[in-house]
Design an enzyme around this catalytic site. Structure first.
Site, mmCIF file in Angstrom:
data_model
loop_
_atom_site.group_PDB
_atom_site.id
_atom_site.type_symbol
_atom_site.label_atom_id
_atom_site.label_comp_id
_atom_site.label_asym_id
_atom_site.label_seq_id
_atom_site.Cartn_x
_atom_site.Cartn_y
_atom_site.Cartn_z
ATOM 1 N N GLN A 16 -9.104 -2.186 4.918
ATOM 2 C CA GLN A 16 -7.651 -2.332 4.890
ATOM 3 C C GLN A 16 -6.950 -1.270 5.740
ATOM 4 O OE1 GLN A 16 -6.372 -2.492 0.743
ATOM 5 N NE2 GLN A 16 -8.003 -3.936 0.231
ATOM 6 N N HIS A 32 -6.733 0.054 -0.247
ATOM 7 C CA HIS A 32 -5.574 0.483 -1.045
ATOM 8 C C HIS A 32 -4.849 1.702 -0.475
ATOM 9 C CE1 HIS A 32 -7.052 -1.653 -4.987
ATOM 10 N NE2 HIS A 32 -7.136 -2.425 -3.910
ATOM 11 N N GLU A 34 2.248 -7.343 -9.799
ATOM 12 C CA GLU A 34 3.450 -6.834 -10.460
ATOM 13 C C GLU A 34 4.633 -6.715 -9.516
ATOM 14 O OE1 GLU A 34 1.000 -3.862 -13.535
ATOM 15 O OE2 GLU A 34 2.449 -3.022 -12.121
ATOM 16 N N TYR A 51 3.669 4.023 -14.585
ATOM 17 C CA TYR A 51 3.450 2.580 -14.646
ATOM 18 C C TYR A 51 2.060 2.212 -15.158
ATOM 19 C CZ TYR A 51 8.020 2.275 -12.701
ATOM 20 O OH TYR A 51 9.387 2.391 -12.557
ATOM 21 N N TYR A 76 -12.521 -6.108 -11.547
ATOM 22 C CA TYR A 76 -13.259 -7.191 -10.890
ATOM 23 C C TYR A 76 -14.624 -7.410 -11.519
ATOM 24 C CZ TYR A 76 -9.762 -7.543 -7.196
ATOM 25 O OH TYR A 76 -8.611 -7.744 -6.505
#
Length: 388
Positions: free
Chosen positions: A101, A168, A260, A270, A281
């Site tokens: 990513q 991430h 979310e 949070y 997963y």
């Protein structure tokens, strides 16, 4: 376990999007069915016009003259002129750690861009300990109109610590009306850093435009890293935007289920990875938000997932039914999700089936919406209102 076999296929749709429609038809949770029954759906018409293609575009920003800045993940920054269809590569972009990513990420303009020509961009870099995101401030020099370049590059923020793996990063950027720079920082698939105040992973950060911690941050007395932090307990916050009232919202990927949309409060936690409306997963359970009321719960969550990749609030008039509503681009959902954040509870009110993974959205001055698809040979497209 909160996520069924078909929900797991939605995660696999990152590799095989064909499973999406079947899963949406078969695997709706009771909560989602109740939520959909309560929605007063919108029927805002729109048209899609595909303009050109980019290779793995990641973000786009509209310049004052309505040209676009567009990043490609592998490390290219373009200036694109919609009038002439001309793409020009911007020189001076640093080498990025491309893979997974990681790569070149977000791009935003300084609030005084017309005067100072300063832009900010994020990317993944490799260093001691592994990989991490960095945010750089630079001057966009266009004295030679056919060869723009970046000058006076200054790294102003880094993810701490660098870790193994290339997932991430999040690294979305946004300026508020007071000129403060906000950064979303993913927890880098490491879970615990989202709760560690000596790490800025899994956090929302609020900084001055030079990268220093902003006065009024809630943890400023707890050290230089904690001083950056506005909120914590985030997983992979890939969408970040302010609504018309100046309230910050974040769209964030859940694990196996539980994507979310969060209203961001000062000093709020949070809950990730202690609570989530999804599961690991591996199938291992994560307690729901309802089990730990001390953590801030999402305003709305999705199972099956939408895989949010960006967030904007529409302020124009070309699409009157979307005015002041949130638009979330979706990857595995291959959709643009319209959310009314002013209702109680917050509700999804329209979903545009795009038939492609959507990476980013931004509003143009004329009220049209520019968007980019995800992946190779990805379209730059424009959403416009149908002619009467």
């Amino acid at each position: 376990m909160k996520y069924s076999k078909c929900g797991f296929l939605l995660w696999l749709s990152f590799l095989s999007p064909m499973s999406i429609s079947a899963c949406h038809a078969q695997d709706k949770t009771v909560d989602e069915q109740h939520q959909q029954a309560a929605i007063a759906p919108l029927s805002q018409p729109y048209q899609i016009k595909k303009i050109t293609e980019f290779n793995e575009p990641w973000a786009l920003a509209v310049m004052p003259d309505q040209r676009l800045l567009i990043t490609e993940k592998a490390g290219k920054l373009f200036v694109f002129n919609p009038q002439t269809q001309q793409k020009i590569v911007v020189e001076g972009v640093p080498q990025v750690a491309y893979g997974g990513q990681g790569g070149l990420g977000d791009v935003v303009l300084h609030p005084d861009f017309k005067q100072n020509h300063i832009i900010y961009f994020s990317y993944a870099e490799q260093g001691k300990g592994g990989y991490g995101a960095v945010v750089v401030r630079a001057v966009l020099d266009e004295q030679l109109s056919n060869q723009p370049r970046l000058m006076n590059l200054q790294p102003i923020w880094r993810q701490v610590p660098k870790v193994s793996g290339q997932g991430h990063y999040a690294h979305r950027l946004a300026f508020d009306s007071a000129g403060k720079l906000w950064i979303s920082s993913g927890e880098r698939q490491k879970f615990q850093p989202a709760q560690d105040m000596q790490s800025n992973l899994g956090k929302i950060l609020r900084l001055n435009d030079d990268g220093s911690p902003a006065i009024g941050n809630p943890f400023i007395a707890q050290g230089p890293i904690a001083a950056q932090i506005w909120s914590l307990g985030h997983r992979n916050p890939l969408g970040m935007a302010f609504d018309a009232q100046g309230q910050l919202w974040v769209a964030e990927m859940g694990p196996r289920g539980g994507d979310e949309l969060n209203r961001i409060y000062k000093a709020a936690n949070y809950g990730y990875s202690i609570v989530s409306n999804g599961d690991h997963y591996s199938g291992r359970d994560i307690p729901d938000h309802t089990t730990r009321p001390e953590f801030q719960a999402p305003e709305i969550s999705w199972t099956p997932v939408i895989s949010p990749s960006s967030l904007m609030f529409y302020q124009g008039s070309k699409f009157p039914k979307w005015t002041n509503k949130a638009l979330i681009s979706g990857l595995s959902s291959q959709a643009i999700i319209i959310v009314d954040t002013q209702t109680v509870p917050v509700q999804e009110v329209q979903r545009l089936a795009m038939k492609q993974r959507i990476r980013g959205l931004v509003e143009a001055e004329d009220g049209s919406i520019w968007g980019i698809e995800d992946g190779k040979h990805a379209a730059l497209f424009q959403l416009t209102a149908p002619k009467p």
